[in-house]
Design an enzyme around this catalytic site. Structure first.
Site, short mmCIF file in Angstrom:
data_model
loop_
_atom_site.label_atom_id
_atom_site.label_comp_id
_atom_site.label_asym_id
_atom_site.label_seq_id
_atom_site.Cartn_x
_atom_site.Cartn_y
_atom_site.Cartn_z
N ASN A 130 -10.83 -17.17 -0.97
CA ASN A 130 -11.24 -16.05 -1.82
C ASN A 130 -12.44 -16.43 -2.67
O ASN A 130 -12.55 -17.57 -3.13
CB ASN A 130 -10.07 -15.61 -2.71
CG ASN A 130 -8.89 -15.14 -1.88
OD1 ASN A 130 -9.05 -14.90 -0.69
ND2 ASN A 130 -7.74 -15.02 -2.49
N ASP A 132 -13.12 -14.49 -5.39
CA ASP A 132 -12.96 -13.64 -6.57
C ASP A 132 -12.73 -14.39 -7.88
O ASP A 132 -12.72 -13.78 -8.96
CB ASP A 132 -11.83 -12.63 -6.34
CG ASP A 132 -10.49 -13.28 -5.97
OD1 ASP A 132 -10.23 -14.44 -6.38
OD2 ASP A 132 -9.69 -12.62 -5.28
N HIS A 147 -15.21 -20.50 0.64
CA HIS A 147 -16.20 -19.48 0.99
C HIS A 147 -17.12 -19.12 -0.17
O HIS A 147 -17.73 -18.06 -0.17
CB HIS A 147 -15.50 -18.23 1.55
CG HIS A 147 -14.78 -18.49 2.84
ND1 HIS A 147 -13.89 -17.61 3.42
CD2 HIS A 147 -14.83 -19.55 3.68
CE1 HIS A 147 -13.43 -18.11 4.55
NE2 HIS A 147 -13.97 -19.30 4.73
N CYS A 155 -30.66 -19.42 -3.95
CA CYS A 155 -31.88 -19.05 -3.23
C CYS A 155 -31.61 -19.10 -1.73
O CYS A 155 -31.02 -20.05 -1.22
CB CYS A 155 -33.00 -20.02 -3.60
SG CYS A 155 -34.47 -19.76 -2.59
N THR A 217 -2.99 -15.07 3.98
CA THR A 217 -4.17 -15.13 4.87
C THR A 217 -3.75 -14.75 6.28
O THR A 217 -2.66 -15.11 6.73
CB THR A 217 -4.85 -16.52 4.87
OG1 THR A 217 -5.88 -16.53 5.87
CG2 THR A 217 -3.89 -17.67 5.11
N1 APR Z 1 1.10 -11.09 -0.41
C1 APR Z 1 0.84 -11.95 0.61
N2 APR Z 1 0.09 -11.63 1.66
C2 APR Z 1 -0.43 -10.40 1.72
C3 APR Z 1 -0.21 -9.44 0.70
C4 APR Z 1 0.59 -9.83 -0.39
N3 APR Z 1 0.86 -9.01 -1.41
N4 APR Z 1 -0.86 -8.30 1.03
C5 APR Z 1 -1.46 -8.53 2.21
N5 APR Z 1 -1.21 -9.79 2.63
C6 APR Z 1 -1.66 -10.48 3.84
C7 APR Z 1 -1.96 -9.58 5.02
O1 APR Z 1 -0.78 -9.35 5.76
C8 APR Z 1 -2.99 -10.39 5.79
O2 APR Z 1 -2.36 -11.24 6.74
O3 APR Z 1 -2.89 -11.07 3.52
C9 APR Z 1 -3.62 -11.27 4.72
C10 APR Z 1 -5.08 -10.93 4.44
O4 APR Z 1 -5.83 -11.22 5.58
P1 APR Z 1 -7.40 -10.99 5.63
O5 APR Z 1 -7.76 -9.68 5.08
O6 APR Z 1 -7.85 -11.32 7.01
O7 APR Z 1 -7.97 -12.08 4.58
P2 APR Z 1 -8.27 -13.63 4.81
O8 APR Z 1 -7.30 -14.26 5.70
O9 APR Z 1 -8.45 -14.19 3.46
O10 APR Z 1 -9.68 -13.56 5.54
C11 APR Z 1 -10.38 -14.75 5.78
O11 APR Z 1 -12.31 -13.56 6.49
O12 APR Z 1 -13.83 -11.83 6.26
C12 APR Z 1 -13.58 -13.15 6.00
O13 APR Z 1 -14.66 -14.36 4.34
C13 APR Z 1 -13.61 -13.43 4.52
O14 APR Z 1 -12.42 -15.15 3.31
C14 APR Z 1 -12.28 -14.08 4.23
C15 APR Z 1 -11.84 -14.56 5.61
#
Ligand code: APR
Length: 278
Positions: A130, A132, A147, A155, A217
């Protein structure tokens, strides 16, 4: 490195909790909670990998899934070097909007629970995909931001970093005073290399850790998604917390089908009752 007091012959299978009736689910989750408490008690080192899901309960949209950002926007138009070169204004508008979204939210109970979790270990590393900054806002230490960070700027050409309070006008993007390159957000876009120091440290901690949590994730974006696999191969106990199953779920010793903001505080409460830190 394996945890102490673990039977090495024990079958390491995932334990999905999608049972039909409610009470067996509750009982099952309770048993699993106690097993995870024991794992925390018996392990001296821990790596936690978080993704967008841990911030979902704060109000930050995830990337994938039905409400995910990548269902509404095209990553190749917003989060790549090619996109920035061809249309820097639209890329900066997108990042300004995301800065505004994350600027308006606060850490949730899941972030705070991870801050407390570190107290149970001699070695604790929080690796996050993340950008954020919510783990830091919750008070966590020893964070590896794989990330980048959405508030930082750098730059495009010489990588010089600029202060977080620099306000960017997408219609008039400032140039680097050192080389004249355009200023961009200091995040890792698709197709870009991660900072080698940060990812190498994440891998070396994962190779040595006794316990690994993968939280919120989708576990499909590498190299982050390789970290839990590396830890598991080296003998770590692997816990996954995610309401949806992922490609990692079948490998996990414990797959917890729950929201991190609900399960993690429960874990901390249970730990405090049964084995306070120190
Ligand atoms: N608690 C736990 N998990 C959750 C919750 C929650 N309240 N809500 C959603 N999720 C889960 C979803 O089921 C999903 O599997 O969080 C996961 C989010 O997945 P992604 O949106 O793919 O996020 P992430 O894995 O962080 O993505 C990786 O992809 O686009 C790039 O750079 C971006 O860092 C990001 C990377």
């Amino acid at each position: 490195m394996a945890c102490q007091e673990r039977d090495p012959t024990e079958r390491r299978i995932a334990k999905p909790v999608s049972l039909v009736a409610f009470w067996p689910v509750a009982l099952y989750l309770l048993c699993m909670l106690d097993e995870i408490v024991n794992a925390v008690r018996n392990c001296r080192s821990c790596v936690v990998l978080t993704g967008a899901g841990i911030s979902a309960e704060s109000g930050v949209p995830t990337f994938r899934g039905s409400e995910g950002l990548w269902g509404k926007f095209k990553p190749e138009e917003l989060a790549t070097m090619a996109a920035f070169i061809s249309n820097p204004k639209i890329v900066w508008e997108w990042y300004k909007w995301r800065r505004q979204v994350v600027g308006e939210v606060k850490p949730n109970p899941g972030h705070y629970a991870l801050r407390y979790l570190q107290q149970w270990f001699d070695q604790f590393t929080l690796v996050t995909q993340n950008v954020d900054g919510l783990h830091r806002a919750a008070g966590s230490e020893n964070i590896l931001e794989l990330h980048g960070n959405i508030y930082r700027n750098k730059c495009l050409d010489c990588n010089h970093q600029f202060s977080e309070d620099m306000d960017i006008d997408p219609d008039n993007i400032p140039s680097c005073p050192h080389c004249g390159g355009k200023i961009r957000p200091d995040v890792v876009w698709f197709g870009e290399m991660l900072d080698p120091q940060i990812i190498n440290k994440a891998f070396s901690e994962s190779e040595q850790t006794e316990l690994f949590f993968s939280i919120g994730t989708s576990a499909i974006v590498h190299p982050a998604a390789s970290l839990p696999i590396t830890a598991k191969r080296q003998g770590a106990t692997l816990v996954e917390i995610n309401p949806e199953m992922t490609p990692l779920s079948g490998l996990a010793d414990y797959y917890v089908s729950a929201k991190s903001g609900e399960f993690l505080p429960t874990l901390i409460e249970r730990l405090k009752q049964t084995s306070p830190p120190g």
